[in-house]
Design a protein around this motif. Structure first.
Motif, PDB file in Angstrom:
ATOM      1  N   GLY B 621       0.934  -1.217   0.073  1.00  0.00           N
ATOM      2  CA  GLY B 621      -0.084   0.119  -0.020  1.00  0.00           C
ATOM      3  C   GLY B 621       0.931   1.303  -0.136  1.00  0.00           C
ATOM      4  O   GLY B 621       0.375   2.257  -0.341  1.00  0.00           O
ATOM      5  N   TYR B 622       2.316   1.116   0.260  1.00  0.00           N
ATOM      6  CA  TYR B 622       2.955   2.209   0.185  1.00  0.00           C
ATOM      7  C   TYR B 622       3.362   2.565  -1.235  1.00  0.00           C
ATOM      8  O   TYR B 622       3.997   1.614  -2.089  1.00  0.00           O
ATOM      9  CB  TYR B 622       4.409   2.162   0.990  1.00  0.00           C
ATOM     10  CG  TYR B 622       3.971   2.087   2.497  1.00  0.00           C
ATOM     11  CD1 TYR B 622       3.615   2.966   3.201  1.00  0.00           C
ATOM     12  CD2 TYR B 622       4.072   0.768   3.124  1.00  0.00           C
ATOM     13  CE1 TYR B 622       3.207   3.280   4.595  1.00  0.00           C
ATOM     14  CE2 TYR B 622       3.893   0.855   4.632  1.00  0.00           C
ATOM     15  CZ  TYR B 622       3.321   1.897   5.345  1.00  0.00           C
ATOM     16  OH  TYR B 622       3.236   1.993   6.666  1.00  0.00           O
ATOM     17  N   VAL B 623       3.256   3.675  -1.460  1.00  0.00           N
ATOM     18  CA  VAL B 623       3.494   4.331  -3.058  1.00  0.00           C
ATOM     19  C   VAL B 623       5.042   3.987  -3.261  1.00  0.00           C
ATOM     20  O   VAL B 623       5.516   3.461  -4.431  1.00  0.00           O
ATOM     21  CB  VAL B 623       3.312   5.617  -3.459  1.00  0.00           C
ATOM     22  CG1 VAL B 623       3.575   6.095  -4.584  1.00  0.00           C
ATOM     23  CG2 VAL B 623       1.488   5.959  -3.216  1.00  0.00           C
ATOM     24  N   TYR B 624       5.808   4.243  -2.308  1.00  0.00           N
ATOM     25  CA  TYR B 624       7.328   4.063  -2.586  1.00  0.00           C
ATOM     26  C   TYR B 624       7.568   2.870  -2.925  1.00  0.00           C
ATOM     27  O   TYR B 624       8.687   2.676  -3.432  1.00  0.00           O
ATOM     28  CB  TYR B 624       8.322   4.932  -1.613  1.00  0.00           C
ATOM     29  CG  TYR B 624       8.354   4.484  -0.299  1.00  0.00           C
ATOM     30  CD1 TYR B 624       7.305   4.869   0.764  1.00  0.00           C
ATOM     31  CD2 TYR B 624       9.081   3.515   0.204  1.00  0.00           C
ATOM     32  CE1 TYR B 624       7.202   4.689   1.979  1.00  0.00           C
ATOM     33  CE2 TYR B 624       8.816   3.268   1.444  1.00  0.00           C
ATOM     34  CZ  TYR B 624       7.936   3.643   2.330  1.00  0.00           C
ATOM     35  OH  TYR B 624       7.992   3.391   3.712  1.00  0.00           O
TER      36      TYR B 624
ATOM     37  N   LEU C 158      -4.461   9.402  -5.772  1.00  0.00           N
ATOM     38  CA  LEU C 158      -3.084  10.017  -5.763  1.00  0.00           C
ATOM     39  C   LEU C 158      -2.191   9.090  -5.949  1.00  0.00           C
ATOM     40  O   LEU C 158      -1.146   9.170  -6.664  1.00  0.00           O
ATOM     41  CB  LEU C 158      -3.034  10.102  -4.091  1.00  0.00           C
ATOM     42  CG  LEU C 158      -2.032  11.376  -4.045  1.00  0.00           C
ATOM     43  CD1 LEU C 158      -1.972  12.679  -4.616  1.00  0.00           C
ATOM     44  CD2 LEU C 158      -1.736  11.562  -2.417  1.00  0.00           C
ATOM     45  N   LYS C 159      -2.535   7.619  -5.790  1.00  0.00           N
ATOM     46  CA  LYS C 159      -1.407   6.670  -6.059  1.00  0.00           C
ATOM     47  C   LYS C 159      -1.131   6.285  -7.636  1.00  0.00           C
ATOM     48  O   LYS C 159      -0.075   6.583  -8.030  1.00  0.00           O
ATOM     49  CB  LYS C 159      -1.690   5.405  -5.320  1.00  0.00           C
ATOM     50  CG  LYS C 159      -1.166   4.997  -4.169  1.00  0.00           C
ATOM     51  CD  LYS C 159      -1.787   3.531  -3.601  1.00  0.00           C
ATOM     52  CE  LYS C 159      -1.591   3.517  -2.179  1.00  0.00           C
ATOM     53  NZ  LYS C 159      -2.361   2.331  -1.733  1.00  0.00           N
ATOM     54  N   TYR C 160      -2.267   6.422  -8.127  1.00  0.00           N
ATOM     55  CA  TYR C 160      -2.325   6.211  -9.663  1.00  0.00           C
ATOM     56  C   TYR C 160      -1.479   7.355 -10.228  1.00  0.00           C
ATOM     57  O   TYR C 160      -0.686   7.200 -11.096  1.00  0.00           O
ATOM     58  CB  TYR C 160      -3.469   6.086 -10.057  1.00  0.00           C
ATOM     59  CG  TYR C 160      -3.734   5.711 -11.534  1.00  0.00           C
ATOM     60  CD1 TYR C 160      -2.668   5.093 -12.168  1.00  0.00           C
ATOM     61  CD2 TYR C 160      -4.944   5.995 -12.250  1.00  0.00           C
ATOM     62  CE1 TYR C 160      -2.808   4.635 -13.388  1.00  0.00           C
ATOM     63  CE2 TYR C 160      -5.207   5.658 -13.657  1.00  0.00           C
ATOM     64  CZ  TYR C 160      -4.273   4.745 -14.166  1.00  0.00           C
ATOM     65  OH  TYR C 160      -4.234   4.423 -15.230  1.00  0.00           O
ATOM     66  N   PHE C 161      -1.894   8.760  -9.662  1.00  0.00           N
ATOM     67  CA  PHE C 161      -1.026   9.759 -10.122  1.00  0.00           C
ATOM     68  C   PHE C 161       0.333   9.913  -9.852  1.00  0.00           C
ATOM     69  O   PHE C 161       1.213  10.165 -11.038  1.00  0.00           O
ATOM     70  CB  PHE C 161      -1.854  10.924  -9.587  1.00  0.00           C
ATOM     71  CG  PHE C 161      -1.066  12.554  -9.990  1.00  0.00           C
ATOM     72  CD1 PHE C 161      -1.123  12.840 -11.387  1.00  0.00           C
ATOM     73  CD2 PHE C 161      -0.343  13.128  -9.002  1.00  0.00           C
ATOM     74  CE1 PHE C 161      -0.394  13.701 -11.824  1.00  0.00           C
ATOM     75  CE2 PHE C 161       0.283  14.302  -9.503  1.00  0.00           C
ATOM     76  CZ  PHE C 161       0.109  14.746 -10.850  1.00  0.00           C
ATOM     77  N   ALA C 165       3.072   9.426 -12.805  1.00  0.00           N
ATOM     78  CA  ALA C 165       3.973  10.491 -13.354  1.00  0.00           C
ATOM     79  C   ALA C 165       5.424   9.596 -13.271  1.00  0.00           C
ATOM     80  O   ALA C 165       6.138  10.074 -14.290  1.00  0.00           O
ATOM     81  CB  ALA C 165       4.292  11.600 -12.028  1.00  0.00           C
ATOM     82  N   LEU C 166       5.629   8.886 -12.592  1.00  0.00           N
ATOM     83  CA  LEU C 166       6.927   7.926 -12.659  1.00  0.00           C
ATOM     84  C   LEU C 166       6.997   7.305 -14.042  1.00  0.00           C
ATOM     85  O   LEU C 166       7.994   7.322 -14.617  1.00  0.00           O
ATOM     86  CB  LEU C 166       7.030   7.063 -11.514  1.00  0.00           C
ATOM     87  CG  LEU C 166       8.377   6.169 -11.484  1.00  0.00           C
ATOM     88  CD1 LEU C 166       9.400   6.925 -11.142  1.00  0.00           C
ATOM     89  CD2 LEU C 166       8.153   5.034 -10.370  1.00  0.00           C
ATOM     90  N   TRP C 227       0.219  -0.802  -8.789  1.00  0.00           N
ATOM     91  CA  TRP C 227      -1.057   0.194  -8.559  1.00  0.00           C
ATOM     92  C   TRP C 227      -2.308  -0.351  -8.653  1.00  0.00           C
ATOM     93  O   TRP C 227      -3.221  -0.182  -8.218  1.00  0.00           O
ATOM     94  CB  TRP C 227      -0.754   1.327  -9.533  1.00  0.00           C
ATOM     95  CG  TRP C 227      -0.795   1.006 -10.985  1.00  0.00           C
ATOM     96  CD1 TRP C 227       0.110   0.425 -11.958  1.00  0.00           C
ATOM     97  CD2 TRP C 227      -2.157   1.000 -11.903  1.00  0.00           C
ATOM     98  NE1 TRP C 227      -0.364   0.226 -13.077  1.00  0.00           N
ATOM     99  CE2 TRP C 227      -1.676   0.224 -13.102  1.00  0.00           C
ATOM    100  CE3 TRP C 227      -3.397   1.276 -11.766  1.00  0.00           C
ATOM    101  CZ2 TRP C 227      -2.273   0.401 -14.383  1.00  0.00           C
ATOM    102  CZ3 TRP C 227      -4.230   1.121 -12.651  1.00  0.00           C
ATOM    103  CH2 TRP C 227      -3.400   0.600 -13.980  1.00  0.00           C
ATOM    104  N   ALA C 228      -2.356  -1.522  -9.788  1.00  0.00           N
ATOM    105  CA  ALA C 228      -3.778  -2.035 -10.077  1.00  0.00           C
ATOM    106  C   ALA C 228      -4.814  -2.331  -9.050  1.00  0.00           C
ATOM    107  O   ALA C 228      -5.736  -1.800  -9.039  1.00  0.00           O
ATOM    108  CB  ALA C 228      -3.493  -2.841 -11.154  1.00  0.00           C
ATOM    109  N   PRO C 229      -4.136  -3.262  -8.131  1.00  0.00           N
ATOM    110  CA  PRO C 229      -5.090  -3.661  -7.014  1.00  0.00           C
ATOM    111  C   PRO C 229      -5.583  -2.722  -6.033  1.00  0.00           C
ATOM    112  O   PRO C 229      -6.852  -2.586  -5.932  1.00  0.00           O
ATOM    113  CB  PRO C 229      -4.370  -4.703  -6.263  1.00  0.00           C
ATOM    114  CG  PRO C 229      -3.385  -5.220  -7.408  1.00  0.00           C
ATOM    115  CD  PRO C 229      -2.900  -3.924  -7.943  1.00  0.00           C
ATOM    116  N   ASP C 230      -4.654  -1.848  -5.867  1.00  0.00           N
ATOM    117  CA  ASP C 230      -5.138  -0.735  -4.849  1.00  0.00           C
ATOM    118  C   ASP C 230      -5.960   0.306  -5.612  1.00  0.00           C
ATOM    119  O   ASP C 230      -7.205   0.829  -4.918  1.00  0.00           O
ATOM    120  CB  ASP C 230      -3.996  -0.008  -4.538  1.00  0.00           C
ATOM    121  CG  ASP C 230      -3.254  -0.726  -3.557  1.00  0.00           C
ATOM    122  OD1 ASP C 230      -3.430  -1.847  -3.242  1.00  0.00           O
ATOM    123  OD2 ASP C 230      -2.412  -0.174  -2.849  1.00  0.00           O
ATOM    124  N   VAL C 231      -5.814   0.581  -6.884  1.00  0.00           N
ATOM    125  CA  VAL C 231      -6.619   1.712  -7.605  1.00  0.00           C
ATOM    126  C   VAL C 231      -7.803   0.980  -7.897  1.00  0.00           C
ATOM    127  O   VAL C 231      -9.071   1.758  -7.742  1.00  0.00           O
ATOM    128  CB  VAL C 231      -6.015   2.156  -8.891  1.00  0.00           C
ATOM    129  CG1 VAL C 231      -6.709   2.840  -9.622  1.00  0.00           C
ATOM    130  CG2 VAL C 231      -4.764   2.836  -8.350  1.00  0.00           C
TER     131      VAL C 231
END
Lengths: 203, 647, 481
Positions: B621-624, C158-161, C165-166, C227-231
């Motif tokens: 769940g952590y973005v980094y 936010l995560k997806y964004f 961006a990365l 990202w996919a599961p969280d988003v």
């Protein structure tokens, strides 16, 4: 000769200030170093003869983006020291991967040769006798109309997005609407009733 | 695609089935019956018109519908192949099916789910039509599977009956074994010919006669292998010895189903398929020899079982199996036209017998055991006459339909030189005697003698309503005149023009022509043994009624063998089911179970579940973390490349 | 210097019209006094319908100085994308109204995202590619976070964004490397240059890997999938449905065009990357989904797995492979639309639920819905004769034809594992005892319509696959003659 000296000067300051951006303890200092980095980058662009991009960099990044950052940093009281706590834990792995990537990129740089097709396939060679800005203006609405307009759409979407996510119409706050006030007619809103004694008023 | 006779003939049942199946509850049973019967009538009408057009005017055709799969070398289109062979089949299927549709209005009048039943019937008919009009093997396979599926649904129609369910499953599983063979055959065909279109396959059959296919490390004659595999499929569908055990059990379905599936359509699919593939089978001499032997054995063994059974429908079921045996050994000796001729006549008289027996069962209020019947002929005279006609045709008594076709088969068989053919001929003649015997055993036990049912049942015995009798008349007409009227087309002097190019026989090897020159005693033998069979039955069941019991006692082992259907079910149980249990238990008891379980299903399941939990843990769940994973991926790829490129 | 050419407008007519109509719709939505979400949504569907028609009868050719290309491939993929977008809009309406998230920006953003996808599909230079990519991504970030009062939705956005961006950064880095080494951003010229010796230069390979990584992020292929599961879980369900359908198709189309176009000369190199990514995606999609309890999360993993299967066809690097990819994505889009329609119908006592266990007892309570879901799940598991089986069959066939036996084997094995969790859903629906009463019956006709259509298509694909296969074949030939 002088060109080379200046190139290395600007580059060195650029790299150093970039380093400071991520290591500075005080966030305000970090943003200020970022601004310095932008200025040096702009100087490099000037040396390349791309004065338009250099000016854009200064105006947009320094004038708008970095100042915005500064405001954000000052307004949000973020404890950067706490954020940086994990740094030591993650540094070995992260640093190793970073170094590996750096080494690889250096190795790639070593093998670089200018493409032999660069000359013939260069999209729009710099025309003689006009300024950089002029030359850009000549192709932006003609040859690059398509990406330019698309960029416009992207910015529009960004604007819609920002509004969608932040604009809040609060129901519990009364807002002044001048035209409504002016158009208000006493006849419509005032009702005269006779109240019989002992009976209530029905509103 | 404008409306053509061909499309109407094939797709009208589909439409009917779809309407009755999807909207049956909304429009009611009566409307569903009306729709399906009307559309079946339209289909049968078109089929008869086509029969006239294509067969008597010699105008075969192929109707293109649309391209189905087009992927690389595999190019399959949907087309209706209306050549002479297909047209005969379409006519038979639609006419019998129409009779059955109408008959079941009366027969199923008290059932709860009439709309569903008639929908199944129509869809079944459609699948069968798809099968016979297939223009390529894939379409044939589609129809083949469709027929299998619908038969499963129809046999298990009374799904509240335990025995009906298990019979349906048995039919499905047995057919599946056959289908596996057919599917392998299909693949081998595609492997060899790079096409599944009949047109291409037949065109190149002659070139391939010496080709071999490597299979399990041995080189096999390619055509022999293909034909053998396809025949396994045919054995399943057409209930040949070995894969036949589902057929008698399938009598658990409603009687109209038996008449449709087990007389005229599904079981003949195998015969049709072999005839359709005649250009391949002609070159597969060894397989044809095998078919001849299997056919002969099936004809004989099924007939021996039939003489001991007491369930009226089972007797007829075994007789069907026996008649299919005839058709197969006709195919085995290259007498394709004779086989199809027998298929044609058999469809009429066997459907007649099934529907007639259904009428008897209907009259008796659901009783199927012949030991509880007897003396019915005065009460249900129409049915009685119909059963006589059906039996006369079945026994091959001169002038009735079965006589011409069965005679032709046996003559062709006799004309073919060699031990195999003569072996089959002997079995065939013996079966002919038994056929006549059990047919009249059935008639005498059911209709003559003293009533053995209780008085209550006897009082309620009544003749069936006209909606059930009229289809019987129609079929009886076919059973009476079908052989006599069409003999000259199917196997007589008109046969070459009649069949056109739809059946293929090697040059200079025409057993039908040779059959005209066999000795007269051999030609008359079938009819003579048939009449003898009737007389013996008459003597045993009308005059000396004590004798059968004595015979049973005297030949107890033989009778048990026959009565228990040569113990096929028991053998399969012992060979297939019991060893599986035994082996399983040994493995389990000696502790091997741990290893097998541990490494096998359980182990895999555990590893997957564990892996699943672990991989879920990575999703912190952590973005980094996510960003770092992405970078790691990129770096890994680049590093791999840099080392690759340097090498 | 090329001046403005009217022919360009004709080639890019669907995109130009879509942009104009979206702007008009935005104007209408803002100017009108009351927020009439439903009107805007249906108008947006109408706009997409018009766009679809324009695409179908569009002109083939290149425009804007070869930056934009329209061919059989782009036509086909755009039709799938536009249909998917329209379907997800139809599915969203009632849900958003019910959840009080029906904002007029929603349809407008979907339209702009669709426009971005169409530009991606038609991109013929690195610049136009990037423009399309960003125009597609930006609305998606906003859509994910559109329920700004929900923490999960905001977090998803936010995560997806950030990760998006990365990935954009990776793409730009890669693109600049490729540009630096080839000296061109034009796909056609790049293809010519890379055909020769240049393809072995490590710089170009690195650039290509970076570009691939960015595109793999867009289709959520392993290891760029996190990202996919969280988003998927966090975003509102209609948004998730949209994510699962249209952008995936567009990104796969873009990936296909990039690999078979400019990087065709480096087939040896990218084939290995695709093989690894594909295997990893199939494995992870199969294994990780088993432990999920939330159906949206499960579908996220399932979609990761599906991308792996689609990439199997791409790894084959042949016309048949590309055709298989196209067919697979078409079937995938149809199946996903159906599956999400079911998820959108999961409502108990007026509240939306999204646990797999909530499906228990559906077989008895709503047999038709349960049947449709079973058909879709069986199809996703690849069980014949449903459409999903053919999708898998074609990609595996293509892989085997090119000698990628290991890949095909891994694919078959993982699809067995994946079948487990698809069939588990069927088991839950028919055999598990429900804790509470069944779902509220849905009144949403749009949802029912989409579900019925996709179930029907999945079931009867076998009867008439020819139109899809033929157009996919033509589309594939446009890329690999």
């Amino acid at each position: 000769m002088i060109e080379a000296i200046f190139f290395y000067l600007f580059s060195a300051i650029l790299v150093l200030s970039a380093l400071m951006v991520i290591t500075a303890k005080n966030p305000v200092h970090a943003v200020l170093f970022l601004i310095l980095a932008f200025f040096n980058a702009a100087a490099l662009f000037v040396m390349l003869g791309a004065e338009f991009i250099a000016m854009t960099l200064v105006i947009v990044y320094v004038g708008a983006v970095a100042v915005l950052f500064l405001f954000v940093v000052m307004m949000l009281d973020i404890n950067f020291a706490a954020l940086r706590k994990g740094m030591k834990k993650h540094l070995p792995v992260g640093g190793a991967v970073g170094l590996l990537l750096l080494g690889e990129l250096l190795w790639i740089y070593k093998s670089w040769t200018p493409s032999m097709f660069a000359e013939q396939s260069a999209a729009s060679p710099m025309p003689e006798g006009v300024t950089n800005t002029h030359a850009l203006g000549q192709v932006l609405y003609t040859q690059y109309l398509y990406p330019f307009e698309t960029a416009g759409l992207i910015l529009l979407v960004a604007m819609i997005g920002a509004i969608t996510l932040t604009l809040r119409r609060r129901g519990d706050v009364r807002r002044q609407n001048v035209s409504d006030q002016v158009a208000r007619n006493p006849k419509d809103v005032i009702k005269v009733v006779k109240v019989a004694s002992g009976a209530g008023v029905e509103l | 695609m404008h409306l053509q006779l061909e499309t109407v003939a094939v797709f009208a049942p589909l439409l009917g089935g779809a309407i009755a199946g999807l909207f049956g509850k909304k429009i009611g049973d009566k409307a569903a019956n009306f729709v399906t019967c009307t559309l079946m009538l339209a289909s049968a009408g078109s089929a008869i018109a086509l029969f006239y057009d294509i067969l008597l005017k010699h105008d075969p055709r192929t109707v293109q519908l649309f391209t189905w799969i087009s992927s690389g070398a595999l190019n399959v289109s949907w087309a209706l192949r209306f050549d002479q062979l297909a047209t005969v089949m379409v006519a038979v299927v639609t006419v019998v099916s129409t009779c059955v549709h109408f008959y079941s209005i009366g027969y199923m009048a008290h059932d709860k789910a009439r709309a569903r039943f008639t929908a199944y019937l129509s869809l079944f008919t459609f699948a069968m039509l798809m099968l016979v009009t297939a223009d390529n093997l894939v379409q044939l396979f589609f129809g083949w599977e469709g027929v299998g599926l619908m038969s499963y649904l129809l046999i298990g129609f009374w799904n509240e009956k335990e025995s009906a369910n298990s019979a349906a499953i048995k039919a499905f599983v047995m057919n599946r074994i056959g289908d596996f063979g057919l599917a392998l055959g299909l693949m081998a065909t595609f492997f060899l010919f790079h096409s599944l279109d009949f047109k291409d396959i037949f065109a190149h059959a002659a070139e391939m006669q010496n080709a071999t296919i490597m299979f399990l490390g041995h080189g096999f004659g390619a055509l022999n292998l293909i034909c053998a595999l396809l025949f396994v499929g045919a054995m399943g569908k057409s209930a040949q010895l070995g894969l036949h055990t589902w057929l008698p059990d399938a009598m658990e379905g409603p009687t109209p189903v038996s008449a449709l599936i087990h007389a005229a359509t599904m079981v003949t699919a195998g015969v049709f398929m072999v005839a359709r593939m005649s250009p391949l089978y002609e070159y597969a001499v060894d397989v044809r020899m095998f078919i001849t032997i299997m056919g002969g054995l099936t004809a004989f063994i099924a007939a021996t079982i039939a003489i001991t059974q007491f369930d009226i429908k089972r007797v007829i079921a075994y007789s069907t199996m026996s008649q299919l045996g005839y058709m197969f050994f006709a195919l085995g000796v290259s007498a394709y036209s004779a086989a199809i001729f027998h298929l044609f006549t058999h469809a009429f008289f066997k459907a007649l017998l099934f529907l007639g027996s259904g009428s008897v069962i209907h009259a008796m209020g659901g009783e199927q055991d012949m030991r509880k019947m007897g003396g019915l002929y005065k009460k249900i005279p129409h049915t009685y006459v119909m059963m006589w006609i059906g039996s006369l045709a079945l026994a091959g008594i001169p002038l009735f339909a079965g006589y011409y076709s069965k005679d032709m088969i046996l003559e062709a068989d006799f004309a073919r030189m060699g031990h195999v053919a003569h072996f089959a001929w002997v079995l065939g003649v013996a079966a002919a005697f038994l056929t006549a015997f059990y047919s009249w055993r059935l008639i005498f036990m059911t209709f003559h003698g003293k009533p053995r049912a209780d008085k209550h049942t006897m009082d309620h015995v009544h003749e069936s309503p006209p909606v059930m009798l009229v289809p019987l008349y129609v079929l009886a007409t076919g059973a009476t005149f079908g052989g006599w009227a069409f003999r000259k087309f199917f196997v007589g002097r008109m046969r070459f023009k009649f069949w056109g190019k739809s059946l293929f026989v090697l040059k200079g090897d025409n057993v039908i022509s040779m059959a005209e020159h066999i000795p007269s005693w051999a030609g008359h033998a079938p009819a003579v043994v048939g009449v003898t069979g009737i007389l013996v039955a008459f003597w045993l069941y009308m005059k000396a009624t004590k004798v059968p019991g004595k015979i049973v006692k005297a030949f107890k082992p033989v009778h048990s063998l026959l009565f228990n259907k040569w113990y096929f079910d028991e053998i399969y149980h012992a060979l297939g089911v019991v060893p599986a249990f035994v082996v399983g238990r040994i493995l389990w008891k000696t502790g091997d179970g741990k290893i097998i379980d541990g490494l096998g299903p359980d182990g895999v399941a555990r590893v997957v579940a564990k892996g699943s939990r672990e991989t879920s843990k990575v999703e912190t769940g952590y973005v980094y973390h996510y960003a770092f994973a992405m970078l790691l991926g990129v770096v890994a790829f680049i590093t791999a490349y840099i080392f690759c490129v340097q090498r | 210097m090329t001046a403005f050419d009217f022919h360009d407008m004709i080639v890019a007519l669907p995109e130009v019209k879509l942009a104009a109509m979206s702007l008009a719709l935005l104007l209408l939505a803002v100017v009108s006094k009351k927020e009439n979400y439903r009107l805007v949504a249906w108008l947006a569907v109408a706009v997409l319908a018009v766009t679809g028609a324009l695409v179908a009868c569009g002109t083939h050719g290149t425009a804007f100085g070869d930056m934009f290309v329209s061919d059989a491939f782009s036509t086909y993929m755009k039709l799938v994308v536009v249909t998917g977008s329209a379907a997800s809009l139809i599915m969203a309406t009632r849900y958003l109204e019910h959840e009080k998230a029906s904002r007029i920006e929603y349809p407008v953003l979907i339209l702009f995202a669709t426009l971005g996808m169409m530009l991606m599909i038609s991109a013929n230079s690195l610049i136009s590619l990037y423009m399309g990519l960003e125009l597609q991504s930006l609305p998606l970030y906003v859509l994910a976070a559109i329920r700004r009062d929900s923490v999960r939705s905001t977090e998803a956005g936010l995560k997806y964004f950030v990760l998006g961006a990365l990935s954009s950064g990776l793409f730009l880095y890669g693109a600049s490397l490729v540009y630096g080494f080839t000296g061109s951003v034009d796909f056609t010229q790049m293809a010519g240059i890379l055909q020769g010796h240049a393809s072995t230069l490590p710089g170009i390979v690195t650039g290509m890997v970076l570009v691939l990584a960015a595109l793999a992020f867009k289709i959520s292929a392993v290891p760029f999938h996190m990202w996919a599961p969280d988003v998927y879980e966090g975003a509102p369900t209609p948004v998730t449905a949209f994510f699962a359908i249209a952008p995936k198709v567009a990104a796969i189309a873009l990936l296909t065009r990039v690999l078979t176009g400019p990087f065709w000369g480096m087939m040896q190199e990218w084939q290995q990357v695709i093989v690894v990514i594909s295997m990893a995606s199939m494995l992870l999609g199969g294994v990780a989904a088993v432990a999920q309890t939330n159906i949206k999360r499960l579908l996220a993993y399932s979609s990761i797995g599906h991308m792996g299967y689609a990439l199997v066809g791409l790894a084959a690097a042949s016309a048949a492979g590309v055709q298989a990819v196209i067919v697979y994505m078409t079937i995938y889009a149809v199946m996903s639309a159906g599956a999400f329609a079911v998820v959108l119908m999961m409502k108990k006592d007026g509240r939306m639920v999204e646990d797999i266990s909530d499906l228990a007892g559906l077989g008895k309570a709503q047999p038709l819905l349960a049947f449709a879901m079973s058909v879709l799940m069986f199809s996703m598991a690849g069980i014949p004769p449903l459409a999903g089986f053919f999708g898998k069959l074609f990609v595996f066939q293509a892989a085997v034809a090119e000698g990628l036996y290991t890949l095909a084997l891994v694919g078959v094995l993982t699809s067995v594992v994946a079948a487990f969790y698809y069939i588990r859903i069927v088991k839950v629906m028919y055999f598990d005892e429900p804790k509470k009463a069944g779902f509220d019956a849905t009144e949403d006709r749009g949802l029912k319509f989409v579900l019925a259509l996709s179930t029907f298509a999945v079931m009867f694909f076998i009867v008439m696959p020819a139109p899809v296969l033929a157009s996919a074949h033509a589309a594939a030939l446009a890329l690999i003659p």
